[in-house]
Design a protein around this motif. Structure first.
Motif, PDB file in Angstrom:
ATOM      1  N   ARG A  19       0.436  -1.209   0.065  1.00  0.00           N
ATOM      2  CA  ARG A  19       0.198   0.013  -0.119  1.00  0.00           C
ATOM      3  C   ARG A  19       0.729   1.513  -0.156  1.00  0.00           C
ATOM      4  NH1 ARG A  19      -1.982  -3.664   3.447  1.00  0.00           N
ATOM      5  NH2 ARG A  19      -1.531  -3.276   4.930  1.00  0.00           N
ATOM      6  N   ALA A  20       1.783   0.851   1.018  1.00  0.00           N
ATOM      7  CA  ALA A  20       2.658   2.409   0.633  1.00  0.00           C
ATOM      8  C   ALA A  20       3.569   2.307  -0.738  1.00  0.00           C
ATOM      9  CB  ALA A  20       3.811   1.714   1.671  1.00  0.00           C
ATOM     10  N   VAL A  21       3.770   1.613  -1.516  1.00  0.00           N
ATOM     11  CA  VAL A  21       4.272   1.803  -2.630  1.00  0.00           C
ATOM     12  C   VAL A  21       3.195   1.726  -3.736  1.00  0.00           C
ATOM     13  CG1 VAL A  21       5.810   0.115  -5.019  1.00  0.00           C
ATOM     14  CG2 VAL A  21       6.200  -0.298  -2.236  1.00  0.00           C
ATOM     15  N   VAL A  22       2.922   1.355  -3.387  1.00  0.00           N
ATOM     16  CA  VAL A  22       1.505   1.908  -4.637  1.00  0.00           C
ATOM     17  C   VAL A  22       0.876   3.309  -4.302  1.00  0.00           C
ATOM     18  CG1 VAL A  22      -1.383   1.428  -5.512  1.00  0.00           C
ATOM     19  CG2 VAL A  22       0.442  -0.446  -5.027  1.00  0.00           C
ATOM     20  N   ARG A  63       7.891  10.121   1.924  1.00  0.00           N
ATOM     21  CA  ARG A  63       7.040   9.050   2.143  1.00  0.00           C
ATOM     22  C   ARG A  63       7.820   8.038   0.473  1.00  0.00           C
ATOM     23  NH1 ARG A  63       1.304  10.255  -0.935  1.00  0.00           N
ATOM     24  NH2 ARG A  63       0.218   7.563  -0.676  1.00  0.00           N
ATOM     25  N   LEU A  64       8.602   8.561   0.486  1.00  0.00           N
ATOM     26  CA  LEU A  64       9.425   8.300  -1.114  1.00  0.00           C
ATOM     27  C   LEU A  64      10.090   7.181  -0.450  1.00  0.00           C
ATOM     28  CD1 LEU A  64       9.156  10.540  -4.450  1.00  0.00           C
ATOM     29  CD2 LEU A  64       7.530   7.938  -4.140  1.00  0.00           C
ATOM     30  N   VAL A  65      11.000   7.740   0.550  1.00  0.00           N
ATOM     31  CA  VAL A  65      11.882   7.032   1.357  1.00  0.00           C
ATOM     32  C   VAL A  65      10.976   5.960   2.026  1.00  0.00           C
ATOM     33  CG1 VAL A  65      13.877   6.932   2.481  1.00  0.00           C
ATOM     34  CG2 VAL A  65      13.829   8.988   0.956  1.00  0.00           C
ATOM     35  N   ASP A  66      10.812   6.250   2.666  1.00  0.00           N
ATOM     36  CA  ASP A  66       9.740   4.925   3.270  1.00  0.00           C
ATOM     37  C   ASP A  66       9.234   4.082   2.556  1.00  0.00           C
ATOM     38  OD1 ASP A  66      10.364   6.795   5.750  1.00  0.00           O
ATOM     39  OD2 ASP A  66       8.141   7.288   6.011  1.00  0.00           O
ATOM     40  N   ALA A  67       8.494   4.150   1.958  1.00  0.00           N
ATOM     41  CA  ALA A  67       8.658   3.379   0.732  1.00  0.00           C
ATOM     42  C   ALA A  67       9.459   2.455  -0.178  1.00  0.00           C
ATOM     43  CB  ALA A  67       7.622   4.156  -0.472  1.00  0.00           C
ATOM     44  N   GLY A  68      10.506   2.770  -0.320  1.00  0.00           N
ATOM     45  CA  GLY A  68      12.088   2.389  -0.321  1.00  0.00           C
ATOM     46  C   GLY A  68      11.899   2.724  -2.462  1.00  0.00           C
ATOM     47  N   LEU A  69      11.383   3.862  -2.286  1.00  0.00           N
ATOM     48  CA  LEU A  69      11.107   4.233  -3.878  1.00  0.00           C
ATOM     49  C   LEU A  69      12.111   5.230  -4.289  1.00  0.00           C
ATOM     50  CD1 LEU A  69       7.362   4.159  -4.849  1.00  0.00           C
ATOM     51  CD2 LEU A  69       9.517   2.835  -4.932  1.00  0.00           C
ATOM     52  N   VAL A  70      13.046   5.975  -3.338  1.00  0.00           N
ATOM     53  CA  VAL A  70      13.698   6.541  -3.353  1.00  0.00           C
ATOM     54  C   VAL A  70      14.777   6.377  -2.244  1.00  0.00           C
ATOM     55  CG1 VAL A  70      14.421   9.394  -3.460  1.00  0.00           C
ATOM     56  CG2 VAL A  70      12.297   8.642  -4.497  1.00  0.00           C
ATOM     57  N   LEU A 103      -0.918  -9.294  -0.849  1.00  0.00           N
ATOM     58  CA  LEU A 103      -0.052  -8.666  -1.771  1.00  0.00           C
ATOM     59  C   LEU A 103       1.089  -7.952  -1.957  1.00  0.00           C
ATOM     60  CD1 LEU A 103      -2.678  -5.432  -3.205  1.00  0.00           C
ATOM     61  CD2 LEU A 103      -2.399  -7.572  -4.600  1.00  0.00           C
ATOM     62  N   ALA A 104       1.625  -8.563  -2.569  1.00  0.00           N
ATOM     63  CA  ALA A 104       3.684  -7.905  -2.773  1.00  0.00           C
ATOM     64  C   ALA A 104       3.654  -7.100  -3.613  1.00  0.00           C
ATOM     65  CB  ALA A 104       4.264  -9.405  -2.789  1.00  0.00           C
ATOM     66  N   ALA A 105       4.801  -6.207  -2.905  1.00  0.00           N
ATOM     67  CA  ALA A 105       5.327  -4.932  -3.916  1.00  0.00           C
ATOM     68  C   ALA A 105       6.704  -5.359  -4.637  1.00  0.00           C
ATOM     69  CB  ALA A 105       5.501  -3.609  -3.927  1.00  0.00           C
ATOM     70  N   VAL A 106       7.102  -5.725  -5.369  1.00  0.00           N
ATOM     71  CA  VAL A 106       8.466  -6.361  -5.858  1.00  0.00           C
ATOM     72  C   VAL A 106       9.247  -4.933  -6.410  1.00  0.00           C
ATOM     73  CG1 VAL A 106      10.237  -7.750  -7.257  1.00  0.00           C
ATOM     74  CG2 VAL A 106       7.756  -8.556  -5.907  1.00  0.00           C
ATOM     75  N   VAL A 107      10.236  -4.286  -5.477  1.00  0.00           N
ATOM     76  CA  VAL A 107      10.805  -3.179  -5.790  1.00  0.00           C
ATOM     77  C   VAL A 107      12.382  -3.451  -6.906  1.00  0.00           C
ATOM     78  CG1 VAL A 107      12.150  -0.772  -5.740  1.00  0.00           C
ATOM     79  CG2 VAL A 107      10.195  -1.344  -4.483  1.00  0.00           C
TER      80      VAL A 107
END
Length: 133
Positions: A19-22, A63-70, A103-107
């Protein structure tokens, strides 16, 4: 899943859930920021380029750092002040379901260059030795 992937699921500890990623990628400002962050940039540079107020930029970057995107990195001290730079941390993101339907997010993580690894080591050395300019 390759070793360059980060599986993020809702059961992992300390990891963002799907949910954090999406949610982050569904946010217009977050997407504008991610699109700009192919190269390291300060929050001020991000705010200017993404046309987002600086205070909002800091919240979106968190928010992006917490989601592992940045990722965020502190550059070697310059004139006594460390400089934080942000960069997109992924090559691709996909959301999947496992056999149980969770659900699983794969980064798929972005590979770090040799120059980036060297800069990290140099920054760490300067921070530990109290090095300035």
């Amino acid at each position: 899943m390759s070793s360059d992937s980060l599986a993020v699921d809702s059961d992992s500890h300390g990891q963002p859930d799907p949910r954090a990623v999406v949610g982050a990628l569904a946010d217009d400002d977050c997407r504008a920021i991610v699109e700009f962050l192919d190269e390291p940039a300060t929050a001020g540079e991000v705010a200017e380029e993404a046309d987002v107020p600086l205070s909002t930029t800091y919240r979106k970057l968190d928010r992006l750092v917490d989601a592992g995107l940045v990722t965020e990195r502190t550059d070697a001290l310059r004139r006594g002040q460390p400089t934080t730079r942000y960069r997109r941390a992924f090559e691709s993101v996909r959301v999947e379901t496992d056999e149980g339907g969770s659900l699983a997010a794969v980064v798929e993580e972005r590979a770090e260059t040799a120059d980036e690894r060297l800069e990290d080591l140099w920054t760490e050395l300067r921070m530990e030795t109290g090095g300035g300019t």
